[in-house]
Design an enzyme around this catalytic site. Structure first.
Site, short mmCIF file in Angstrom:
data_model
loop_
_atom_site.label_atom_id
_atom_site.label_comp_id
_atom_site.label_asym_id
_atom_site.label_seq_id
_atom_site.Cartn_x
_atom_site.Cartn_y
_atom_site.Cartn_z
N ASP A 421 1.07 -1.14 -0.06
CA ASP A 421 -0.02 0.11 0.01
C ASP A 421 0.85 1.35 0.03
OD1 ASP A 421 -2.37 1.27 0.01
OD2 ASP A 421 -3.18 0.63 2.04
N GLU A 424 2.82 7.12 -2.24
CA GLU A 424 2.70 8.09 -3.25
C GLU A 424 3.26 9.27 -2.24
OE1 GLU A 424 -1.05 5.41 -3.53
OE2 GLU A 424 0.18 6.47 -1.66
N ASP A 485 -9.41 3.73 -3.38
CA ASP A 485 -10.36 3.99 -2.52
C ASP A 485 -11.70 4.38 -3.00
OD1 ASP A 485 -8.44 2.79 -0.66
OD2 ASP A 485 -8.06 4.58 0.19
#
Length: 762
Positions: A421, A424, A485
């Site tokens: 995950d 960024e 998401d």
């Protein structure tokens, strides 16, 4: 009302357009001289201030030519594959207007004055051309001609009236990028509704038969016919511009050209094509085991249970120390063995961010494995979450090995896959071990992180696999990626599909999204409605990879009552029956054919498909048209050829639009005429037992003979289907048993037969 608070909470673009606006733009005006060398053409040009600049033109393959404008043509690439082609036979011709570089597949013309590049195919059809005259009646530029300014370089190209543009990563708007403008700057998108992107890939595909790959990690800005209908422009915050021009007839050869440069997609293991169940998150071992047992009790096929951050001692949701919380998950090795006995594999969440109060941070800082701050002395910190974090420095080979070893310990314990995950949020003040400036490292950072975890998984488990959110050019080598998401709405469901198809058109072969949506709107913790959950499950279970996941509220199908549970089970069972077909199709990814793809990939000459971004092909023979309403009907476009309704065997001939009515239990699903679907037995997990016996569902097409292969990790089967006006014969194998076949017919029940025996229609 607090106006300042409203402004602070307003959604922001990844990078504003103002970051890419030149203050004193200069165009490349003319070519002064050219010099042919064995492997390239060196060009000296000048701008409109008579400043000299260098351009290097290098044919690297018969279908690909590299153009480097500005200093540093010998700088190594951070994005290309080790197997990248480095040269092709070429010839230089002098023309009336300049020079032409020719290979067997393309011709790049360099106009002398004014300077302009033109790319044509071997037959002379112009594919790409720079546009130096995108002006209004006053002479003002909509797009400045190809040129430079302080800290910026840009390329300006002509747009033809019917031209469509695709690619550039995972973006959630219309699949055709024409008319859009956004930056290539990887960020947490906080959803799927804006032009912010978790995954950027600087690959632009055109319906005119060319692609441009920008071999750069610097921030880019794409202006794709928004300011003017006559041109597109890409601007880089860099002192140079390096790009590869690719020619090809249709989307598929253009993406194969990109794979020549950045590497072919890897194929994940067969069990990864089973169903994954997850939520944010299971809090303890008892909860995980209860879900696993209930899955088997409800007869919902499932292969993977994913544990989000709560498996770790630090579980704020954005960072962790990769150490089990054994108060919540006692004897994790024993839990993994118990789940294995039930047929489950385990996925664990992780992040490249390290808690500041952890032993991992102390060790990493002491050994120089974490990003340092350019302010001197301390660590570069990741902000924007409940607590700040440090970031692993993946430009340091020793840090990579340190991080990989921490992953190996989990994998050797029995963990099957890591969810990689985030990544960024590289700090703007980060100082990397290899000296790469933070702005140039930002987009690359997710790729370095995911490569480390992918390689560690392959070293321990014998296969490469991650479950990643962010990405950049070359990420197809490290599958699988999911779409971040989305909100729990039908609008977000449709946007998630567009994002996944856009990712596929950017060189990926596999993709997924959170079935049901991740967060509630307007209340964050609200679950999806049962109807939305069902519709998203129908789409997700007939996609490349299938995972249900969400914020807080359960995503297990029984949480949504009946008929949701029964419908979910039906589609999950269908997915598992299709595993022989799906995995055989997945193995073609190494040849540049993604498992799931938009219609334009297979039908590039049909202009209608350029604008269809709510349908897709699943493998070679299935067309899926998801429903974005609980009930009702939708328009479905069927490309050229015959198509059978999977549920009724009604036949349609394309190309045409049809209106399709679909109750909640029905997903519009079509089978190509001439297809043979290999179906496996009922399974509760992918490797529960052999995929045999196979049965074959035959959907006759026009009279004739066709051949097809069916492959997995253990065998390669070959079949031949012969159809005439009165009968058909499906033969091949080899199989050690008599396989059943069913021949589908419009308006009549299927005919039943046996592999290798002729079946008559009447």
């Amino acid at each position: 009302m607090d106006r300042a608070r409203l402004v602070a909470r307003a959604a922001q673009p990844a990078r504003p357009a103002s970051d890419f606006q030149p203050r004193d733009p200069r165009r490349i005006r003319r070519v002064q001289s050219v010099r042919a060398r064995p492997d390239r053409l060196d060009v000296i040009a000048e701008d409109d201030r008579e400043r000299r600049l260098s351009i290097e033109v290098r044919p690297v393959a018969t279908n690909i030519i590299r153009v480097h404008i500005g200093p540093g043509p010998a700088r190594p690439s951070r994005l290309l594959s080790p197997e990248v082609p480095t040269g092709a036979e070429w010839a230089l011709e002098e023309t009336a207007s300049g020079w032409a570089v020719r290979t067997s597949e393309l011709r790049l013309t360099i106009d002398r004055d004014p300077y302009r590049l033109r790319l044509a195919d071997a037959a002379g059809a112009e594919r790409f051309v720079e546009e130096p005259n995108d002006q209004d009646i006053r002479g003002a530029y909509h797009h400045f001609p190809t040129g430079h300014a302080r800290g910026l370089r840009w390329l300006t190209a002509a747009l033809k009236p019917q031209e469509a543009l695709f690619g550039l990563g995972e973006h959630f708007g219309a699949l055709d990028r024409r008319g859009q403008a956004f930056s290539s700057w990887t960020v947490d998108a906080f959803g799927v509704r804006s032009d912010r992107a978790y995954k950027n890939v600087p690959l632009l595909l055109s319906s005119q038969g060319y692609a441009v790959f920008f071999d750069m990690t610097a921030p880019l800005y794409y202006e794709l016919g928004q300011s003017s209908v006559a041109a597109w422009q890409v601007t880089a915050r860099a002192d140079h511009l390096r790009l590869y021009l690719i020619v090809g007839e249709g989307v598929a050869p253009l993406i194969r050209g990109y794979h020549q440069l950045t590497g072919a997609p890897a194929v994940p293991p067969d069990w990864s094509f089973g169903f994954w169940i997850s939520r944010w998150g299971y809090r303890n071992r008892d909860e995980v085991m209860a879900v696993a047992r209930r899955m088997r009790q409800e007869r919902v096929p499932c292969d993977v249970i994913h544990l989000d951050p709560y498996w770790m001692r630090f579980h704020e949701g954005h960072h962790g120390d990769l150490v089990w919380d054994e108060l919540a998950f006692p004897d994790p090795r024993g839990m993994l063995e118990e789940l294995k006995g039930l047929g489950f594999r385990v996925s664990l969440w992780e992040s490249p961010y390290v808690p500041l109060d952890s032993e991992m941070r102390a060790e990493g800082e002491r050994r120089g494995f974490l990003m340092k701050s350019k302010s001197g002395g301390g660590l570069a910190l990741v902000h924007g979450f409940a607590k700040p974090s440090a970031a692993v420095d993946f430009t340091n080979p020793d840090a990579v090995e340190w991080f990989k070893q921490k992953n190996r310990q989990l994998l050797e314990m029995g963990v099957a896959v890591i969810k990689t995950d985030f990544a960024e949020d590289l700090p703007d003040d980060a100082v990397a071990d290899d000296g790469t400036p933070a702005e140039e490292l930002h987009n690359l950072y997710p790729l370095l992180y995911q490569r480390a975890v992918f390689e560690a998984t392959r070293e321990v488990n014998g296969y490469g696999l991650i479950w990643g959110r962010s990405g950049y050019a070359g990420a197809q080598r490290y599958p699988v990626h999911w779409g971040g998401d989305p909100g729990c709405t039908f609008a977000d469901m449709a946007a998630s599909l567009r994002g996944a198809l856009s990712w596929i058109l950017s060189g990926a072969a596999f993709a997924s999204f959170d079935i049901g949506g991740f967060f509630g709107i307007p209340t964050l913790t609200d679950p999806p409605s049962p109807e939305l959950y069902v519709r998203w499950a129908q789409m997700g279970l007939l996609f490349s990879h299938a995972r249900a996941h969400g914020h807080t509220a359960p995503r297990e199908p029984w949480a949504y009552g009946e008929p949701a549970l029964s419908i979910f089970r039906r589609y999950a069972q269908l997915r598992y029956s299709l595993l022989p077909y799906l995995y055989s199709a997945a193995l073609r990814a190494v040849d540049g054919i993604p498992l799931v793809r938009p219609l334009v990939f297979d039908c590039p000459s049909d202009p209608t498909t350029r604008h269809v971004d709510d349908e897709y092909f699943l493998g070679p023979d299935l067309l899926v048209a998801p429903m974005f309403t609980p009930m009702g009907s939708r328009d479905v476009y069927l490309p050229e050829g015959g198509w059978y309704d999977f549920w009724s065997d009604r036949r349609f001939d394309g190309p045409r639009w049809i209106r399709y009515d679909a109750g909640l239990e029905t997903l519009p699903l079509f089978v190509r005429a001439g297809a043979v679907l290999a179906m496996g037995p009922d399974l509760q997990f992918a490797n529960e037992r052999s995929r045999d016996p196979l049965t074959f569902e035959v959907y006759p097409g026009p009279p004739g003979t066709t051949n097809f292969d069916l492959a997995d990790d253990h065998r390669q089967l070959r079949f031949r289907l012969s159809v005439d006006e009165r009968s058909f014969l499906l033969s091949g194998g080899p199989l050690s048993y008599e396989a059943s076949i069913r021949v589908h017919r419009p308006g009549a029940p299927p005919l039943v037969g046996t592999l290798g025996e002729t079946v008559r229609f009447a």
